[in-house]
Design a protein around this motif. Structure first.
Motif, short mmCIF file in Angstrom:
data_model
loop_
_atom_site.label_atom_id
_atom_site.label_comp_id
_atom_site.label_asym_id
_atom_site.label_seq_id
_atom_site.Cartn_x
_atom_site.Cartn_y
_atom_site.Cartn_z
N GLU A 27 0.81 -1.23 0.00
CA GLU A 27 0.00 0.00 0.00
C GLU A 27 0.84 1.27 0.00
N HIS A 28 1.97 1.28 0.68
CA HIS A 28 2.80 2.49 0.75
C HIS A 28 3.73 2.63 -0.45
N GLU A 29 3.72 1.68 -1.36
CA GLU A 29 4.59 1.70 -2.54
C GLU A 29 3.82 2.16 -3.78
#
Length: 185
Positions: free
Chosen positions: A105-107
């Motif tokens: 999700e943070h990528e």
């Protein structure tokens, strides 16, 4: 010219890469292109989607190939100490490795493509400048490697090409299942 500009472009450019090394760079570039091309015009969400029974997604494949290429270049430079002892990995180590096949999700897709381009530049620089492509090291411990085998830099490059080509094919299937787009054909 201001006095500080005494060199010409010809004096500062690296010499052209020719022969076997040029061929390695050409084939690596070709397969990297096909892998990256499968992600054209995708959103981060699309790059996270699994479209087959596999755990693989397009963003994760880019991450995986980036990691593989980075580790094998480290192996060429530093030998088996640059690679993990796969026989000693813990469950949490294997879980982290599984995350290589996911776009978390943070990528972002742009971020993993940038990381891939950086690793590719490093590999290309090594191919162009390594004094001897025959330099060999013992393989790291892993259940899938033959015991006491040694790989030369040349053999590692073959592995990187094969890994990239194989995953470019996987990516093409995932992309076609996602929206019908193909890399070729």
């Amino acid at each position: 010219m201001t006095g500080n500009e005494s060199t010409t472009n010809a004096e500062t450019e690296a010499p052209a890469v020719t022969g076997e090394r040029a061929e390695w760079l050409e084939v690596l570039g070709k397969h990297r292109h096909f892998l990256r091309f499968t992600t054209r015009d995708l959103t981060d969400e699309q790059a996270r989607l699994r479209t087959t029974a596999s755990e693989m997604c397009l963003g994760g494949l880019i991450k995986h190939v980036t990691s593989v290429e980075r580790h094998w270049v480290d192996f060429i430079l530093h030998g088996p100490s640059a690679m993990p002892d796969f026989t000693a990995l813990t469950e949490s180590d294997w879980a982290r490795r599984a995350d290589e096949f996911r776009l978390l999700e943070h990528e972002t897709l742009a971020g993993v493509l940038d990381a891939y381009a950086e690793v590719a530049r490093r590999t290309d620089d090594l191919v162009a400048t390594l004094p001897d492509l025959g330099v060999a090291w013992p393989l790291p411990k892993a259940p899938w490697f033959e015991a006491d085998a040694r790989w030369s830099a040349r053999r590692v490059l073959m592995h990187i090409v094969a890994e990239t080509a194989q995953h470019a094919g996987h990516a093409d299937i995932i992309r076609e299942a996602l929206d019908g787009a193909k890399s070729m054909g």
